[in-house]
Design a protein around this motif. Structure first.
Motif, PDB file in Angstrom:
ATOM      1  N   ASP A 189      -8.760   6.384  -3.626  1.00 51.85           N
ATOM      2  CA  ASP A 189      -8.432   6.441  -3.916  1.00 51.85           C
ATOM      3  C   ASP A 189      -7.509   4.473  -4.880  1.00 51.85           C
ATOM      4  OD1 ASP A 189      -5.203   4.938  -5.456  1.00 51.85           O
ATOM      5  OD2 ASP A 189      -4.478   6.206  -4.963  1.00 51.85           O
ATOM      6  N   PRO A 190      -7.837   4.395  -5.909  1.00 50.57           N
ATOM      7  CA  PRO A 190      -8.690   2.186  -6.169  1.00 50.57           C
ATOM      8  C   PRO A 190      -7.317   1.825  -5.135  1.00 50.57           C
ATOM      9  CG  PRO A 190      -8.997   3.327  -8.056  1.00 50.57           C
ATOM     10  CD  PRO A 190      -7.940   4.388  -7.053  1.00 50.57           C
ATOM     11  N   LEU A 191      -5.823   2.293  -5.815  1.00 50.74           N
ATOM     12  CA  LEU A 191      -4.409   1.922  -5.495  1.00 50.74           C
ATOM     13  C   LEU A 191      -4.186   1.645  -3.492  1.00 50.74           C
ATOM     14  CD1 LEU A 191      -1.472   0.253  -7.061  1.00 50.74           C
ATOM     15  CD2 LEU A 191      -1.152   2.797  -6.817  1.00 50.74           C
ATOM     16  N   ILE A 192      -4.500   2.498  -3.509  1.00 51.99           N
ATOM     17  CA  ILE A 192      -4.802   2.598  -1.658  1.00 51.99           C
ATOM     18  C   ILE A 192      -5.204   1.294  -0.896  1.00 51.99           C
ATOM     19  CG2 ILE A 192      -4.977   4.228   0.907  1.00 51.99           C
ATOM     20  CD1 ILE A 192      -4.561   6.186  -1.091  1.00 51.99           C
ATOM     21  N   ASP A 193      -6.896   1.337  -1.912  1.00 52.14           N
ATOM     22  CA  ASP A 193      -7.852   0.525  -1.127  1.00 52.14           C
ATOM     23  C   ASP A 193      -7.399  -0.784  -1.223  1.00 52.14           C
ATOM     24  OD1 ASP A 193      -9.176   2.255  -0.686  1.00 52.14           O
ATOM     25  OD2 ASP A 193     -11.246   2.637  -2.631  1.00 52.14           O
TER      26      ASP A 193
END
Ligand code: THU
Length: 128
Positions: A3-7
């Protein structure tokens, strides 16, 4: 699945200025255009002037002109996933509404919930 948001929240967490608590937090908010805005906690010797990662991320986004938000991620290195503090819940509610909140830790544990679940019966501008 990544998940790019978590990354993004995990990465920005490394910038945290957690001089006093040693408790590093990263946050990322995704606006309605898909753009991701990040923030880390920034502590202060007076303690009370500390700003949490979530508020840094939201205020950065607002300052960049973002006005509508889809999701928020919060990352800390805790076994029990770290939720936003009360002050951040209020700010998130006022600027992001009943947004999706993704909590995550460094071990890959995640939980997704809505802000309205964490912050029921909020006071906001609708009362004024
Ligand atoms: N903190 C955040 O940045 N976000 C949270 O969701 C919880 C707490 C920060 C504030 C302070 O710098 C440190 O974590 C310990 O409370």
């Amino acid at each position: 699945m990544n998940d790019p948001l978590i990354d993004a929240a995990t990465l920005v967490r490394q910038n945290a200025r957690a001089t006093f608590s040693k408790f590093k937090v990263g946050a990322a908010v995704q606006d309605d255009t898909g753009r991701i805005h990040t923030g880390c906690n920034v502590e202060n010797a007076t303690y009370g002037l500390t700003v949490c990662a979530e508020r840094v991320a939201v205020f950065k986004a607002i300052s960049e002109g973002a006005r509508s938000f889809a999701r928020v991620a919060v990352v800390a290195d805790t076994e029990s996933l770290t939720p936003p503090c009360g002050a951040c819940r209020q700010i998130l509610w006022e600027f992001c509404g009943d947004v999706e909140i993704v909590l995550a830790n460094l071990a890959g544990k995640t939980e997704t919930l809505r802000l309205g679940t964490l912050f029921p019966r909020a006071f906001d501008a609708s009362f004024l």
